[in-house]
Enzyme design. Structure first.
Site, mmCIF file in Angstrom:
data_model
loop_
_atom_site.group_PDB
_atom_site.id
_atom_site.type_symbol
_atom_site.label_atom_id
_atom_site.label_comp_id
_atom_site.label_asym_id
_atom_site.label_seq_id
_atom_site.Cartn_x
_atom_site.Cartn_y
_atom_site.Cartn_z
ATOM 1 N N MET A 226 1.144 -1.216 -0.282
ATOM 2 C CA MET A 226 0.376 -0.118 0.069
ATOM 3 C C MET A 226 0.596 1.559 -0.086
ATOM 4 O O MET A 226 1.622 1.248 0.758
ATOM 5 C CB MET A 226 -1.204 0.110 1.716
ATOM 6 C CG MET A 226 -2.030 -1.295 1.371
ATOM 7 S SD MET A 226 -2.433 -0.937 2.719
ATOM 8 C CE MET A 226 -4.217 0.174 2.036
ATOM 9 N N ASP A 227 1.038 1.559 -0.941
ATOM 10 C CA ASP A 227 1.981 2.956 -1.102
ATOM 11 C C ASP A 227 1.334 3.634 -0.742
ATOM 12 O O ASP A 227 0.617 4.506 -0.998
ATOM 13 C CB ASP A 227 2.721 3.253 -2.694
ATOM 14 C CG ASP A 227 3.081 4.138 -2.833
ATOM 15 O OD1 ASP A 227 4.367 4.368 -3.053
ATOM 16 O OD2 ASP A 227 2.501 5.010 -4.536
ATOM 17 N N ALA A 228 2.133 5.388 -0.396
ATOM 18 C CA ALA A 228 2.280 6.021 0.310
ATOM 19 C C ALA A 228 0.572 6.536 1.165
ATOM 20 O O ALA A 228 0.144 7.511 1.255
ATOM 21 C CB ALA A 228 2.039 7.154 -0.431
#
Length: 561
Positions: A226-228
């Site tokens: 789960m990016d950023a």
């Protein structure tokens, strides 16, 4: 009250939860019926990941996922259990992290059939770029046309809004101006004006993104990055990072993923100080199953740079997880730079700045962030990892020894290890790419031509071959030892500041492995208070009885009684 409704109520209130819960439960049920790949029940010592781009290796006239399948079959099969593909979707900037269409594969890379073929040899991890979407995406383009279906998909603000409290990872203005059919709008853009933040305050956005998550699970993803993710929920008057509703949405995503695809793993990517990072474990049962171990990369560099294990030993001694249902996602190098924020509070600021200066003098690039008072401070180091742990004037052999020493820490340390493709391929700083793109991060993102890289890997006198061969064998050694299960106990040993050492004890208590790394430039001899059963792995070290001799940057893994 069902768990989905409970999560929705906490985020949106009871009325909205009532309206959307059944929709979400139906989505989960439909996704469960479409599962084709069986997810592994629990991680173990065999789970070592490769981090790579979908177009990392290329051949003229061929889709890059096909090229990767050929290359990985020769060089990575039976080495890695999982492959983490960085975003392989159509994109407009940031090497994939400005996604135009979440459900398509970039036309230069191939299609979902290529992914299915790669899945025959590896379990897969996909990137879920959940905080923002490309300005070129259909969603944002329809918003610019004032299509009512996309009302409130993005965050509009008055251009004079006070956003001084908002945590900034970049130096550009937070609000970017766009001309729409309804007039000029100022839109929230945390990372760039091509990466438009999604408005999770609108439950329709949540539904859209949950649909994307479930789609990835249907398409074979076992693990999801789960990016950023820490930036998802915005509320003026707060720092707009680590918001309680962000945590609640992650919990909802986990509930949905576990119901749709039992065994699926969510991993949060939050490049922040350690205490904030581990908050994404929740209570150890309800949020992310893994968090990125962001302090490890700069700590290992610092340790080898100064030949002093004091700081890393103290930090590792206090490292805990809230339950055996969660663990750390360990790495040293990645497509991004080496973050500095995670070691603030672990290493003194003056020493951090000195480390950064030393790295700059050795050829690293540095990226800066803007603080709330308007000042700038180093945010990340941009360098290949082999260049970060070595010096310009080091011989190739010394570079290899330092680099393998660092990788030995990664592979033995408590958690799941992930190896960046440029690490196992022995890549060094790609300055030419930085000149082309103007981006510091390109220094560690070079694309490799198939024939050239295979030729270099077969050259036994070359640095690529030396690193690949030695690191491959070290990975295989790690995978054979149950004491390296991510859940196995870890206890720090003290043999002096020029050695970093710890014991891993298998979950069933039947196996103990003593890890000893000489992180200095001088020979180390020591007596250990244990009986050695066998040597599991070693580099530039010898063992006679309980006497250990380690050459500069040598290491050993010993099974002990």
């Amino acid at each position: 009250m069902g768990i989905i409704k409970e999560r929705m109520t906490k985020v949106y209130g009871e009325e909205t939860a009532e309206r959307y819960t059944q929709i979400i439960e139906t989505m989960i049920s439909n996704a469960r019926k479409k599962q084709t790949a069986k997810k592994k029940e629990k991680w173990d010592e065999k789970d070592v990941l490769l981090i790579t781009y979908g177009d990392q290796i290329y051949r003229d006239g061929e889709k890059t996922l096909k090229t990767f399948d050929d290359f990985s079959g020769k060089y990575f099969k039976d080495v890695f259990e999982l492959v983490h593909f960085l975003p392989f979707f159509p994109y407009s900037s940031d090497d994939g992290f400005s996604v135009i269409d979440y459900k398509k594969i970039h036309e230069n890379m191939g299609d979902w059939n290529d992914i299915k073929k790669i899945e025959q040899n590896f379990r897969l991890m996909f990137d879920f770029v959940c905080n923002h979407i490309s300005a070129k995406s259909e969603w944002f383009q329809e918003y610019l046309k004032c299509n009512p279906e996309y009302d409130n998909f993005f965050i509009e603000m008055d251009k004079d809004t006070d956003v001084s409290l908002v945590t900034r990872p970049r130096t550009h203005p937070l609000l970017s101006a766009f001309d729409t059919s309804c007039g000029k709008k100022y839109i929230w853009t945390t990372f760039s004006d091509d990466q438009i933040d999604l408005n999770f305050e609108n439950p329709e956005v949540l539904i859209k993104m949950l649909d994307v998550l479930l789609f990835y699970l249907e398409k074979g993803a076992s693990w999801i990055r789960m990016d950023a993710v820490g930036f998802m929920w915005k509320e003026l008057g707060t720092a707009c990072i680590h918001h309680e509703k962000t945590h609640e949405i992650i919990k909802l995503f986990r509930d949905a993923a576990e119901q749709a695809a039992p065994g699926a793993i969510l991993i949060t990517e939050t490049n922040v100080p350690h205490k904030d990072n581990i908050s994404y474990f929740g209570d150890g049962t309800d949020e992310a199953q893994m968090v990125y171990q962001f302090p490890l990369p700069p700590l290992v560099i610092y340790t080898i740079m100064y030949g002093d294990s004091t700081v890393i030993s103290r930090w590792a001694s206090n490292l805990e997880v809230p339950s055996d249902e969660v663990t750390y996602f360990n790495f040293l190098a990645s497509h991004d730079g080496i973050g500095i924020n995670p070691v603030r509070g672990i290493i003194e600021e003056e020493k951090i700045l000195r480390m950064v200066k030393n790295l700059e003098q050795e050829g690293a690039l540095v990226s800066y962030k803007k603080n709330t008072d308007g000042s700038l401070s180093p945010y990340e180091i941009n360098s290949s990892y082999i260049n970060a742990v070595s010096k310009k004037n080091d011989t190739d052999d010394i570079k290899v020894n330092k680099f393998l020493n660092a990788q030995a820490v990664l592979l033995a340390f408590k958690g799941v290890p992930a190896v960046y493709v440029h690490s196992i391929l022995g890549s060094q700083n790609y300055y030419e790419g930085v000149k082309i793109t103007g981006m510091n991060r390109t220094i560690n993102r070079e694309k490799l031509e198939y024939e050239k890289i295979t030729s270099e890997l077969e050259n036994k006198d070359g640095i690529r071959c030396k690193i690949y061969s030695k690191l491959k064998e070290l990975i295989k050694s790690r995978k054979a030892e149950k004491a390296f299960n991510p859940d196995a106990e870890q206890k720090i040993e003290n043999y002096g500041s020029d050695v970093f050492s710890f014991i891993r004890t298998s979950v069933d208590k039947t196996e103990k492995i003593l890890v000893i790394n000489n992180i200095s430039d001088k020979e180390v001899s020591l007596e250990i208070p244990y009986e050695v059963k066998r040597a599991v792995a070693a580099e530039n070290s010898t063992t006679e009885g309980n006497h250990i001799k380690l050459d500069p940057y040598g290491f050993t893994w010993l099974e002990i009684k």
